[in-house]
Design a protein around this motif. Structure first.
Motif, mmCIF file in Angstrom:
data_model
loop_
_atom_site.group_PDB
_atom_site.id
_atom_site.type_symbol
_atom_site.label_atom_id
_atom_site.label_comp_id
_atom_site.label_asym_id
_atom_site.label_seq_id
_atom_site.Cartn_x
_atom_site.Cartn_y
_atom_site.Cartn_z
ATOM 1 N N GLU A 40 -12.168 -33.420 52.903
ATOM 2 C CA GLU A 40 -13.080 -32.282 52.827
ATOM 3 C C GLU A 40 -13.341 -31.700 54.208
ATOM 4 O O GLU A 40 -13.457 -32.438 55.183
ATOM 5 N N MET A 43 -16.057 -30.466 56.052
ATOM 6 C CA MET A 43 -17.486 -30.643 55.810
ATOM 7 C C MET A 43 -18.361 -29.495 56.304
ATOM 8 O O MET A 43 -19.490 -29.343 55.862
ATOM 9 N N ARG A 70 -17.420 -26.983 51.002
ATOM 10 C CA ARG A 70 -16.726 -28.155 51.522
ATOM 11 C C ARG A 70 -15.391 -28.387 50.806
ATOM 12 O O ARG A 70 -15.205 -29.388 50.105
ATOM 13 N N LYS A 116 -16.314 -42.259 53.631
ATOM 14 C CA LYS A 116 -17.332 -42.159 52.580
ATOM 15 C C LYS A 116 -17.550 -43.500 51.879
ATOM 16 O O LYS A 116 -18.585 -43.742 51.271
ATOM 17 N N PHE A 151 -22.442 -33.640 60.733
ATOM 18 C CA PHE A 151 -22.145 -32.358 60.104
ATOM 19 C C PHE A 151 -23.394 -31.507 59.924
ATOM 20 O O PHE A 151 -24.500 -32.018 59.757
#
Length: 312
Positions: free
Chosen positions: A35, A37, A42, A105, A273
């Motif tokens: 992704e 971000m 996204r 993640k 981010f």
């Protein structure tokens, strides 16, 4: 300096720049994408772990330097130091690639495992007893640290530089841009202090990063991954140790020291981010500042709006 010695820098650049489109195409064809971000929505459409091409280009560039010195110039090279440095970079490359495959993640490698592996990666410099053991400390003067330097300071320096460089990241072109600036400067320092060979090696990474930056700058077509950020941080530490300019390396690492302090403030759980808006601007993800990126977003939003490009 013979300008033919700069050929390896060009080798690193062209291998990186010409190989990355194939890597990007392959990643997209098999779904190995991440992704973006800081883009609205996204989108998951950017090729991942492009740092593997950077590390490969760097290694081949350094090998071409060794070949050039050996077969063309008929000169000896700092073979032990060079191959120890390459071993450190390649070990960190493996660590970074594993971290990337597990996915940030999902937590990636645990902090304990990451630090343990980083200490292992410093072993090639430890076993050759790299660097100068004399340290000039304020008030105390010149002190010979003896065996403590390779056993304690080298691992701490390598671990600290490799892991903290990874903190100031997450925006298109940010990691590659920092690597280009810092390593170009340290290469100049190496050349100025008589370590021309080390300066060329540093410039080989700069060449590889320049090729990568052209496809990683906003809007990015490929992301670096931990494989690249670990390698850059490790190379900075290796150059400081082998070139005996640790103090200068600490000075250029001040932004990362500040970043670590801010990240610790967020218990290492706050991401860098921003929150993307439809118009391309970013807003603060938290009420407090947990990174220099957040500070940039906050300041820029007071002067016309923060965008990813402006933050970088």
């Amino acid at each position: 300096m013979n300008y033919l010695s700069l050929i390896p820098v060009l080798v690193s650049f062209f291998i990186s720049f010409l190989s990355l489109p194939y890597w990007i195409k392959k990643c997209k064809s098999i779904g190995l994408v991440w992704e973006d971000m800081n883009k609205f929505g996204r989108p998951k459409n950017v090729a991942s772990s492009g740092g593997i091409v950077v590390v490969m280009s760097f290694v081949l560039g350094v090998m071409s330097y060794v070949a050039l010195k050996t077969f063309i110039f008929g000169e000896t090279v700092k073979a032990l130091e060079i191959f120890s440095l390459l071993s450190v970079i390649l070990i960190f490359g493996i660590i970074g690639l594993v971290d990337d495959l597990l996915g940030w993640k999902n937590g990636g490698l645990s902090n304990k495992i990451r630090l343990l592996l980083a200490f292992v990666a410093s072993v090639p410099l430890v076993v050759i007893n790299a660097g100068v053991h004399n340290v000039n400390l304020p008030l105390l003067g010149l002190i010979d640290l003896g065996i403590l330097y390779p056993l304690i300071l080298i691992p701490l320096g390598v671990v600290g530089a490799s892991t903290t460089f990874n903190f100031l990241a997450g925006f298109n072109g940010l990691e590659a841009g920092q690597g280009i600036l810092i390593l170009s400067f340290l290469s100049f320092v190496s050349y100025s202090t008589g370590s021309t060979w080390l300066g060329i090696i540093g410039l080989c990474m700069v060449g590889a990063l320049l090729g990568f930056y052209l496809l990683n700058k906003f809007p990015a077509k490929v992301f670096p991954g931990d494989i690249m950020t670990y390698a850059i941080g490790a190379l900075i530490a290796c150059m400081a140790i082998l070139g005996n300019f640790e103090k200068i390396a600490i000075i250029v690492f001040i932004p990362y020291i500040i970043e670590v302090i801010l990240k610790i403030r967020g218990r290492l759980k706050k991401y860098s981010f921003g929150i993307p808006r439809k118009d391309g601007t970013l807003k603060m993800p938290y009420n407090k500042i947990y990174g220099l990126e957040h500070l940039a977003i906050k300041i820029l939003n007071r002067f016309g709006g923060a965008t990813e490009k402006k933050v970088v």
